[in-house]
Design a protein around this motif. Sequence first.
Motif, PDB file in Angstrom:
ATOM      1  N   GLU A  36       0.810  -1.219   0.000  1.00 25.31           N
ATOM      2  CA  GLU A  36       0.000   0.000   0.000  1.00 25.31           C
ATOM      3  C   GLU A  36       0.846   1.274   0.000  1.00 25.31           C
ATOM      4  O   GLU A  36       0.320   2.388  -0.068  1.00 25.31           O
ATOM      5  N   THR A 170       4.409  -0.748  13.927  1.00 23.77           N
ATOM      6  CA  THR A 170       3.338   0.134  14.408  1.00 23.77           C
ATOM      7  C   THR A 170       3.500   1.547  13.850  1.00 23.77           C
ATOM      8  O   THR A 170       2.505   2.223  13.573  1.00 23.77           O
ATOM      9  N   ASP A 173       2.183   1.353  10.349  1.00 22.33           N
ATOM     10  CA  ASP A 173       0.716   1.281  10.407  1.00 22.33           C
ATOM     11  C   ASP A 173       0.131   2.684  10.580  1.00 22.33           C
ATOM     12  O   ASP A 173      -0.818   3.067   9.886  1.00 22.33           O
ATOM     13  N   GLN A 174       0.691   3.433  11.514  1.00 24.55           N
ATOM     14  CA  GLN A 174       0.176   4.772  11.790  1.00 24.55           C
ATOM     15  C   GLN A 174       0.428   5.715  10.612  1.00 24.55           C
ATOM     16  O   GLN A 174      -0.448   6.499  10.237  1.00 24.55           O
ATOM     17  N   THR A 176       0.669   4.900   7.461  1.00 28.96           N
ATOM     18  CA  THR A 176      -0.253   4.509   6.390  1.00 28.96           C
ATOM     19  C   THR A 176      -1.658   5.047   6.664  1.00 28.96           C
ATOM     20  O   THR A 176      -2.326   5.572   5.763  1.00 28.96           O
ATOM     21  N   TRP A 177      -2.105   4.933   7.907  1.00 31.51           N
ATOM     22  CA  TRP A 177      -3.436   5.425   8.248  1.00 31.51           C
ATOM     23  C   TRP A 177      -3.533   6.923   7.984  1.00 31.51           C
ATOM     24  O   TRP A 177      -4.462   7.412   7.340  1.00 31.51           O
ATOM     25  N   TRP A 178      -2.563   7.678   8.494  1.00 36.88           N
ATOM     26  CA  TRP A 178      -2.586   9.121   8.307  1.00 36.88           C
ATOM     27  C   TRP A 178      -2.426   9.508   6.838  1.00 36.88           C
ATOM     28  O   TRP A 178      -3.079  10.451   6.369  1.00 36.88           O
ATOM     29  N   THR A 180      -3.389   7.857   4.212  1.00 37.58           N
ATOM     30  CA  THR A 180      -4.655   7.568   3.541  1.00 37.58           C
ATOM     31  C   THR A 180      -5.721   8.592   3.933  1.00 37.58           C
ATOM     32  O   THR A 180      -6.421   9.140   3.076  1.00 37.58           O
ATOM     33  N   ALA A 181      -5.849   8.857   5.224  1.00 37.89           N
ATOM     34  CA  ALA A 181      -6.867   9.803   5.699  1.00 37.89           C
ATOM     35  C   ALA A 181      -6.625  11.207   5.147  1.00 37.89           C
ATOM     36  O   ALA A 181      -7.563  11.870   4.674  1.00 37.89           O
TER      37      ALA A 181
END
Length: 193
Positions: A36, A170, A173-174, A176-178, A180-181
Amino acid sequence: MREPMRVALIVGSTRTGRFGPLVADWFAGRLARRPELSLDRIDLATAELPHQLPDLDDDRPDPVRALGSRLATADAFVLVTPEYNRSFPAPVKNAIDWFDIEWAAKPVCVVTYCRDTEGGHGAAQLRQVFGELNAVPIRRTVTITKAWQRFAVDGSWPRRDPELDDTVETTLDQLTWWATALHTARTTTPFVP
């Protein structure tokens, strides 16, 4: 299928005999395991950024325009930087100060490494700097203390460290989340500085 988030991994050390590319190689390898995410590696040692900022009305030099276009297309940033004297090196601040909107509304992850100190001071200072530029410094950082002592017997770096492995996962992960958002937010409603 959604396009991968573009991550600009910036190598912040420009010093002779620097350790930064080794840390960047390691982190880039971890990032490459994530379909991703896609990687654009930027090395400040070869970016040829001038050391003196111009007046606001002056044209940007070619190396600044070239780097600026790469930063503008990134969805997230990973800054790999040494910690010197409880801070980050001058070339990192120079690179940050050449740009403004390129950083805005995008997450920034800091990966620091140091020789002896407990680390984390440079990352804390970078949170303030990037916050001023409307970037989003993520809470998770990777701090590698006593980096030179982390070589394995076979010469590889870093030696196996489950805690460091968990921290990287981790953190990614964080990030990637940010990424994307904030990508979704910028696409839906363009950011206004």
